[in-house]
Design an enzyme around this catalytic site. Structure first.
Site, PDB file in Angstrom:
ATOM      1  N   ARG A   1      87.264  29.841 -36.708  1.00 56.13           N
ATOM      2  CA  ARG A   1      87.715  29.249 -37.905  1.00 56.13           C
ATOM      3  C   ARG A   1      89.081  29.863 -38.470  1.00 56.13           C
ATOM      4  NH1 ARG A   1      83.144  30.963 -42.459  1.00 56.13           N
ATOM      5  NH2 ARG A   1      82.638  32.751 -41.077  1.00 56.13           N
TER       6      ARG A   1
ATOM      7  N   GLY B   1      84.517  25.276 -38.424  1.00 54.34           N
ATOM      8  CA  GLY B   1      85.902  25.656 -38.430  1.00 54.34           C
ATOM      9  C   GLY B   1      85.932  26.082 -39.957  1.00 54.34           C
TER      10      GLY B   1
ATOM     11  N   ARG C   1      94.125  36.383 -45.098  1.00 56.34           N
ATOM     12  CA  ARG C   1      94.075  37.752 -44.872  1.00 56.34           C
ATOM     13  C   ARG C   1      95.214  38.183 -44.245  1.00 56.34           C
ATOM     14  NH1 ARG C   1      88.289  38.029 -41.468  1.00 56.34           N
ATOM     15  NH2 ARG C   1      89.465  37.186 -39.653  1.00 56.34           N
TER      16      ARG C   1
ATOM     17  N   ARG D   1      90.736  43.058 -31.532  1.00 53.18           N
ATOM     18  CA  ARG D   1      89.419  43.542 -31.722  1.00 53.18           C
ATOM     19  C   ARG D   1      88.793  44.199 -30.743  1.00 53.18           C
ATOM     20  NH1 ARG D   1      87.241  39.562 -35.669  1.00 53.18           N
ATOM     21  NH2 ARG D   1      89.309  38.744 -36.470  1.00 53.18           N
TER      22      ARG D   1
ATOM     23  N   ASP E   1      82.987  42.219 -31.726  1.00 56.81           N
ATOM     24  CA  ASP E   1      84.289  41.325 -31.945  1.00 56.81           C
ATOM     25  C   ASP E   1      84.494  41.396 -33.400  1.00 56.81           C
ATOM     26  OD1 ASP E   1      81.357  39.994 -32.202  1.00 56.81           O
ATOM     27  OD2 ASP E   1      82.516  38.513 -33.406  1.00 56.81           O
TER      28      ASP E   1
HETATM   29  P1  AMP Z   1      81.409  36.393 -37.792  1.00 60.87           P
HETATM   30  O1  AMP Z   1      79.846  36.691 -37.422  1.00 60.87           O
HETATM   31  O2  AMP Z   1      81.806  35.652 -38.947  1.00 60.87           O
HETATM   32  O3  AMP Z   1      82.379  37.317 -37.317  1.00 60.87           O
HETATM   33  O4  AMP Z   1      81.604  35.089 -36.392  1.00 60.87           O
HETATM   34  C1  AMP Z   1      81.275  35.481 -35.067  1.00 60.87           C
HETATM   35  C2  AMP Z   1      82.006  34.368 -34.382  1.00 60.87           C
HETATM   36  O5  AMP Z   1      81.523  33.073 -34.797  1.00 60.87           O
HETATM   37  C3  AMP Z   1      83.545  34.245 -34.582  1.00 60.87           C
HETATM   38  O6  AMP Z   1      84.022  33.792 -33.198  1.00 60.87           O
HETATM   39  C4  AMP Z   1      83.803  33.071 -35.433  1.00 60.87           C
HETATM   40  O7  AMP Z   1      85.130  32.656 -35.429  1.00 60.87           O
HETATM   41  C5  AMP Z   1      82.699  32.224 -35.208  1.00 60.87           C
HETATM   42  N1  AMP Z   1      82.525  31.287 -36.436  1.00 60.87           N
HETATM   43  C6  AMP Z   1      81.593  31.930 -37.488  1.00 60.87           C
HETATM   44  N2  AMP Z   1      81.365  30.916 -38.449  1.00 60.87           N
HETATM   45  C7  AMP Z   1      82.019  29.697 -37.978  1.00 60.87           C
HETATM   46  C8  AMP Z   1      82.445  28.329 -38.419  1.00 60.87           C
HETATM   47  N3  AMP Z   1      81.874  28.061 -39.577  1.00 60.87           N
HETATM   48  N4  AMP Z   1      83.100  27.566 -37.399  1.00 60.87           N
HETATM   49  C9  AMP Z   1      83.751  27.903 -36.321  1.00 60.87           C
HETATM   50  N5  AMP Z   1      83.362  29.309 -35.782  1.00 60.87           N
HETATM   51  C10 AMP Z   1      82.973  30.076 -36.814  1.00 60.87           C
HETATM   52 MG    MG Z   2      84.127  37.897 -36.940  1.00 59.02          MG
END
Ligand code: AMP
Ligand code: MG
Length: 497
Positions: free
Chosen positions: A102, A134, A184, A191, A260
């Site tokens: 996203r 997204g 941001r 990463r 990540d």
């Molecule tokens: P995070 O835990 O926020 O670091 O996200 C982990 C993974 O999930 C990353 O690849 C993010 O881009 C993906 N992700 C989290 N929330 C969403 C969302 N609402 N739509 C698409 N991808 C997401």
């Molecule tokens: Mg993340």
């Protein structure tokens, strides 16, 4: 002086000299795509300090060009929007491919602290969205915005936040919520997981391309090392260890220290269900989704190290010898311990080091643990202590249920202060310069979020201005330093954002 002269040298949104250096990497590293526009964008918040880093005139905030650009509705000249691919370990388990699900990188802009990448978060589907939509909700975007800027003001390496742009689009989470797009900034969003991605696929060529990109762009001096990839691992390990020491010292809990979410530059990135320690509990878990407490406060140092091992594993094909990888990792423990020790000495107003200090510090943590003392207020009020006058102890002493236990510790502390001839006024100033009075407590963020959900953005701006000066006495903002109210006990933050 008239207005045009005042803004001399500052960019308007359209004249930001943006390029995309990451796009010079081979196409396998990303997918070029456009953000998905949002309807009727409006300004929720913007940071003049972040804008200054890229030479953007804060007078742009709220103008149509700014809103359109940072809503993802209009692409700035020179920008090459893309979503990057990466993989990672989530909660200790290999998760395979993740990527910018996203987030969309717009490009990078030169500035006072080097080039900064601009990235939209919540800007629509990408090939890496997996099951997600997204999008990001207003709630989490405000939290990321405020915390990024608060951490920067605390002097902790972090990505920055330029703005949050809202829209009336509804985003489904546990309940329907208002959506938003945050912008941001960081020198790079590469990463640990970016390296794990290629290593897991046995793609040594891409792995090397990525490592070379990071070395050439951010650590050119490492080229001269006998083994530049080992040196890169060591540098990332050292920075990570020092970053986590800074988190511990200020009581910051990231909440989702998956590989990540670990920056190769050792900065705080990917703010989600983070928290600041309030009633001290070393086992505190700030992320409601973290049932095992993998990312609890006291676990962060170990997990940081675990993550560096995962990075070492990924870089091993380039480093060559496993012993060289191990020796690079050895820096973690001393880097973390030395940094934390320095920070704790500073927090206690101690100018010298004494072999018995670890006892004093351990007993302090036991005392905080037993009394669940507010972490921020403890250090702040401790700065007011007078070596020879216990009568003035009330503000810090009253934070303890067991006042006699505090008195016993304070006696040791006073003895230690006398030993280095500590002067109250000098120590007070030094301590107040490192022990913040204002941190982003969950209840403060929540208050700003609820107002913003009702289209009142004044509290976002107010909180930003308070948190931009965390070490200063702000008599008119005293209430922002208050202990959380009872309703804050009900607050939960989770991975849902
Ligand atoms: P995070 O835990 O926020 O670091 O996200 C982990 C993974 O999930 C990353 O690849 C993010 O881009 C993906 N992700 C989290 N929330 C969403 C969302 N609402 N739509 C698409 N991808 C997401
Ligand atoms: Mg993340």
């Amino acid at each position: 002086m008239n207005a045009p002269e005042l803004s001399f040298g500052l960019h308007r949104t359209e004249t930001l000299p943006i390029e995309n250096s990451f796009a010079s990497l081979p196409p396998a590293f990303y997918t070029r795509l456009l953000p998905t526009p949002i309807s009727a964008p409006y300004l929720v918040g913007a940071s003049a300090r972040a804008a200054e880093l890229i030479g953007l005139d804060p007078a742009e905030f709220g103008k149509t060009a700014f809103l359109e650009a940072f809503a993802g509705n209009r692409i700035l000249p020179g920008s090459i929007p893309l979503a990057a691919v990466y993989s990672g370990h989530q909660f200790g388990v290999w998760a395979g491919q993740l990527g910018d699900g996203r987030a969309i990188l717009l490009g990078d802009v030169p500035g006072t602290c080097g080039r900064m990448e601009l990235q939209l978060k919540g800007s629509g589907l990408t090939p890496y969205s997996r099951m997600g939509d997204g999008r990001a909700v207003l709630r989490s975007s405000i939290r990321e915005f405020l915390c990024s800027e608060a951490m920067a003001a605390l002097g902790i390496p972090t990505s920055r936040a330029l703005s949050v742009v809202g829209s009336d689009m509804t985003v489904m989470r546990e309940t329907p919520e208002t959506g938003a797009v945050a912008t941001r900034m960081a020198p790079t969003f590469i990463r640990f997981g970016s390296f794990e991605h290629w290593a897991s696929r046995d793609r040594k060529e891409e792995l090397q391309t990525l490592a070379d990109y990071v070395i050439d762009r951010f650590h050119p001096a490492l080229r001269a090392a006998p083994n530049p990839y080992q040196a890169l691992l060591q540098e990332a390990t050292r920075r990570t260890a020092e970053l986590i020491a800074q988190w511990q010292a200020v009581g910051f809990m990231h909440g989702v220290m998956n590989t990540d979410n670990m920056s190769i530059l050792g900065m705080t990135i990917d703010y989600g269900p983070f928290g600041f320690m309030e009633a001290f509990d070393a086992r505190h878990i700030c992320n409601h989704s973290d049932q095992q407490g993998r990312y609890a406060y006291q676990m962060q140092p170990k997990i940081g190290q675990w993550n560096c091992f995962a990075l070492a594993q990924a870089l091993l094909p380039l480093i060559g010898d496993i012993d060289d990888a191990h020796s690079a990792l050895e820096i973690y423990k001393p880097a973390f311990e030395n940094r934390l020790d320095d920070l704790l000495h500073a927090k206690l107003g101690l100018r010298s080091k004494d072999p018995d200090d670890s006892t004093l510090i351990n007993e302090m943590f036991s005392l905080l643990q037993a009394n669940h003392t507010d972490f921020t207020l403890f250090f702040r009020h401790l700065g007011e202590l007078k070596v020879d006058d216990p009568a003035g102890d009330a503000p810090v002493r009253d934070l303890f249920i067991d006042r006699l236990a505090f008195d016993a510790w304070a006696k040791q502390y006073r003895t230690r202060l006398r030993r280095e001839n500590s002067i109250d006024a000098v120590r007070r100033m030094a301590m107040h310069a490192v022990n913040p009075k204002y941190v982003l407590r969950n209840y403060l963020a929540q208050t700003a979020i609820e107002k913003a959900q009702n289209k009142d953005f004044s509290e976002v701006a107010k909180l930003l201005s308070v948190l931009e000066n965390p070490f200063e006495e702000q008599p008119e903002n005293e209430k922002y330093a208050d202990l959380p109210p009872d309703w804050a006990n009900e607050l939960e933050v989770s991975c849902s954002s």
